[in-house]
Design a protein around this motif. Structure first.
Motif, PDB file in Angstrom:
ATOM      1  N   VAL A  71      38.803  48.542  46.092  1.00  0.00           N
ATOM      2  CA  VAL A  71      38.667  47.274  46.814  1.00  0.00           C
ATOM      3  C   VAL A  71      39.863  46.395  46.460  1.00  0.00           C
ATOM      4  O   VAL A  71      40.136  46.150  45.281  1.00  0.00           O
ATOM      5  CB  VAL A  71      37.345  46.573  46.458  1.00  0.00           C
ATOM      6  CG1 VAL A  71      37.274  45.183  47.097  1.00  0.00           C
ATOM      7  CG2 VAL A  71      36.158  47.427  46.910  1.00  0.00           C
ATOM      8  N   HIS A  72      40.562  45.931  47.471  1.00  0.00           N
ATOM      9  CA  HIS A  72      41.796  45.162  47.271  1.00  0.00           C
ATOM     10  C   HIS A  72      41.501  43.664  47.260  1.00  0.00           C
ATOM     11  O   HIS A  72      41.000  43.113  48.253  1.00  0.00           O
ATOM     12  CB  HIS A  72      42.779  45.490  48.393  1.00  0.00           C
ATOM     13  CG  HIS A  72      44.073  44.738  48.325  1.00  0.00           C
ATOM     14  ND1 HIS A  72      44.831  44.661  47.168  1.00  0.00           N
ATOM     15  CD2 HIS A  72      44.740  44.026  49.264  1.00  0.00           C
ATOM     16  CE1 HIS A  72      45.912  43.939  47.404  1.00  0.00           C
ATOM     17  NE2 HIS A  72      45.878  43.540  48.667  1.00  0.00           N
ATOM     18  N   VAL A  73      41.779  43.007  46.144  1.00  0.00           N
ATOM     19  CA  VAL A  73      41.666  41.550  46.070  1.00  0.00           C
ATOM     20  C   VAL A  73      42.975  40.960  46.568  1.00  0.00           C
ATOM     21  O   VAL A  73      44.033  41.165  45.979  1.00  0.00           O
ATOM     22  CB  VAL A  73      41.366  41.091  44.628  1.00  0.00           C
ATOM     23  CG1 VAL A  73      41.329  39.558  44.573  1.00  0.00           C
ATOM     24  CG2 VAL A  73      40.042  41.669  44.146  1.00  0.00           C
ATOM     25  N   ILE A  74      42.905  40.213  47.647  1.00  0.00           N
ATOM     26  CA  ILE A  74      44.104  39.648  48.269  1.00  0.00           C
ATOM     27  C   ILE A  74      44.518  38.358  47.575  1.00  0.00           C
ATOM     28  O   ILE A  74      45.689  38.155  47.241  1.00  0.00           O
ATOM     29  CB  ILE A  74      43.854  39.399  49.770  1.00  0.00           C
ATOM     30  CG1 ILE A  74      43.521  40.727  50.471  1.00  0.00           C
ATOM     31  CG2 ILE A  74      45.070  38.720  50.418  1.00  0.00           C
ATOM     32  CD1 ILE A  74      43.072  40.563  51.906  1.00  0.00           C
ATOM     33  N   ASP A  75      43.533  37.482  47.357  1.00  0.00           N
ATOM     34  CA  ASP A  75      43.780  36.232  46.647  1.00  0.00           C
ATOM     35  C   ASP A  75      42.455  35.727  46.098  1.00  0.00           C
ATOM     36  O   ASP A  75      41.480  36.483  46.070  1.00  0.00           O
ATOM     37  CB  ASP A  75      44.461  35.186  47.559  1.00  0.00           C
ATOM     38  CG  ASP A  75      43.666  34.891  48.831  1.00  0.00           C
ATOM     39  OD1 ASP A  75      42.417  34.928  48.784  1.00  0.00           O
ATOM     40  OD2 ASP A  75      44.292  34.611  49.870  1.00  0.00           O
ATOM     41  N   GLU A  76      42.408  34.485  45.658  1.00  0.00           N
ATOM     42  CA  GLU A  76      41.193  33.976  45.008  1.00  0.00           C
ATOM     43  C   GLU A  76      40.004  33.797  45.953  1.00  0.00           C
ATOM     44  O   GLU A  76      38.889  33.567  45.496  1.00  0.00           O
ATOM     45  CB  GLU A  76      41.485  32.646  44.312  1.00  0.00           C
ATOM     46  CG  GLU A  76      42.269  32.790  43.015  1.00  0.00           C
ATOM     47  CD  GLU A  76      42.179  31.550  42.166  1.00  0.00           C
ATOM     48  OE1 GLU A  76      41.989  30.445  42.719  1.00  0.00           O
ATOM     49  OE2 GLU A  76      42.297  31.687  40.931  1.00  0.00           O
ATOM     50  N   LYS A  77      40.222  33.903  47.244  1.00  0.00           N
ATOM     51  CA  LYS A  77      39.127  33.738  48.196  1.00  0.00           C
ATOM     52  C   LYS A  77      38.849  34.980  49.032  1.00  0.00           C
ATOM     53  O   LYS A  77      37.821  35.044  49.708  1.00  0.00           O
ATOM     54  CB  LYS A  77      39.426  32.570  49.144  1.00  0.00           C
ATOM     55  CG  LYS A  77      39.396  31.210  48.492  1.00  0.00           C
ATOM     56  CD  LYS A  77      38.015  30.841  47.942  1.00  0.00           C
ATOM     57  CE  LYS A  77      37.004  30.625  49.063  1.00  0.00           C
ATOM     58  NZ  LYS A  77      35.676  30.213  48.498  1.00  0.00           N
ATOM     59  N   HIS A  78      39.745  35.963  48.996  1.00  0.00           N
ATOM     60  CA  HIS A  78      39.616  37.073  49.938  1.00  0.00           C
ATOM     61  C   HIS A  78      39.767  38.438  49.275  1.00  0.00           C
ATOM     62  O   HIS A  78      40.616  38.612  48.402  1.00  0.00           O
ATOM     63  CB  HIS A  78      40.659  36.946  51.058  1.00  0.00           C
ATOM     64  CG  HIS A  78      40.586  35.663  51.807  1.00  0.00           C
ATOM     65  ND1 HIS A  78      41.312  34.550  51.443  1.00  0.00           N
ATOM     66  CD2 HIS A  78      39.849  35.308  52.894  1.00  0.00           C
ATOM     67  CE1 HIS A  78      41.039  33.565  52.276  1.00  0.00           C
ATOM     68  NE2 HIS A  78      40.156  33.994  53.162  1.00  0.00           N
ATOM     69  N   LEU A  79      38.942  39.378  49.741  1.00  0.00           N
ATOM     70  CA  LEU A  79      39.087  40.775  49.339  1.00  0.00           C
ATOM     71  C   LEU A  79      38.896  41.653  50.565  1.00  0.00           C
ATOM     72  O   LEU A  79      38.369  41.226  51.597  1.00  0.00           O
ATOM     73  CB  LEU A  79      38.119  41.137  48.218  1.00  0.00           C
ATOM     74  CG  LEU A  79      36.613  40.955  48.424  1.00  0.00           C
ATOM     75  CD1 LEU A  79      35.996  42.117  49.207  1.00  0.00           C
ATOM     76  CD2 LEU A  79      35.908  40.815  47.084  1.00  0.00           C
ATOM     77  N   GLY A 145      36.850  42.683  55.667  1.00  0.00           N
ATOM     78  CA  GLY A 145      37.475  41.534  55.037  1.00  0.00           C
ATOM     79  C   GLY A 145      36.423  40.522  54.636  1.00  0.00           C
ATOM     80  O   GLY A 145      35.576  40.149  55.452  1.00  0.00           O
ATOM     81  N   VAL A 146      36.446  40.097  53.385  1.00  0.00           N
ATOM     82  CA  VAL A 146      35.416  39.196  52.862  1.00  0.00           C
ATOM     83  C   VAL A 146      36.047  37.907  52.365  1.00  0.00           C
ATOM     84  O   VAL A 146      37.028  37.939  51.603  1.00  0.00           O
ATOM     85  CB  VAL A 146      34.635  39.861  51.703  1.00  0.00           C
ATOM     86  CG1 VAL A 146      33.584  38.896  51.135  1.00  0.00           C
ATOM     87  CG2 VAL A 146      33.989  41.161  52.169  1.00  0.00           C
TER      88      VAL A 146
END
Length: 210
Positions: A71-79, A145-146
């Motif tokens: 699971v890729h964490v994109i930034d502090e609000k999105h994965l 996308g979460v």
């Protein structure tokens, strides 16, 4: 609700009266971002359980798994969760088309506490965003996308009670349910034998994991 369940709890007040209230730490442990602790936890997790519901409230929980850190964490609000090949029922994705609410539970083998992430989700097809999710030379066609709204550690009581990570408690492999037999029985109108179902399942596992 089924008439079998006659005595039910009908209010939050009754619920707390019967079972009590959370302590101070529980009331303050939820954060609204994927901080460094959550990012580290997700990077070590090889499986996440994904809960969704459709517009009518009918629910579904589905596992997503791969190598730890898939699971890729994109930034502090999105994965972003890769959508690897499955059975093509698309229960989770169809639900998200109707209702963006999503709940995630990340597990790490051997650790009894879990990480919960709740938020809103969409179905992503952007090749640039999906590129980091490539595995064995195959980039997923879609991803989930979460946008995180709540992140918190869930206590270990359920896994302690189940003794999930304790191999001595695991049943003998020979005594386990036989999924192929169950599927053959549930889909018996197709006339498939247990052996045929087992062969089809094995082929799928060997040739269509990615």
């Amino acid at each position: 609700m089924d008439a079998l369940f006659k005595e039910t709890v009908r209010s939050e007040e009754e619920l707390h009266a019967l079972c009590g209230f959370p302590n101070e730490i529980v009331n303050h442990k939820t954060i609204s971002r994927i901080d460094r602790h959550c990012r580290d936890f997700i990077s070590r997790s090889p499986i996440v359980f994904v809960a969704t519901s459709d517009a009518s409230g009918s629910c579904d929980v589905s596992p997503r798994g791969d190598q730890a850190g898939f699971v890729h964490v994109i930034d502090e609000k999105h994965l972003l969760i890769p959508e690897r090949p499955g059975n093509r029922r698309f229960d989770t994705l169809k639900n998200l088309l109707q209702n963006p609410g999503i709940g995630l539970i990340f597990l790490i083998p051997g650790l009894e506490e879990t990480l919960r992430v709740n938020g809103r989700a969409c179905i992503v097809k952007d090749p640039e965003l999906l590129e980091p999710l490539e595995a064995f030379g195959k980039r997923p066609v879609l991803g989930i996308g979460v946008e995180a709204e709540e992140c918190y550690i869930h206590c270990a009581k359920a896994l302690k009670r189940s003794r999930l990570w304790e191999p001595p408690t695991w049943p003998e492999k020979e005594s386990l349910p036989k999924p192929a037999a169950i599927i053959a029985d549930h889909a018996k109108k197709l006339g498939k034998t247990e052996g045929q179902v087992a062969a089809a399942m094995q082929e799928s596992y060997e040739k269509r994991l990615y």
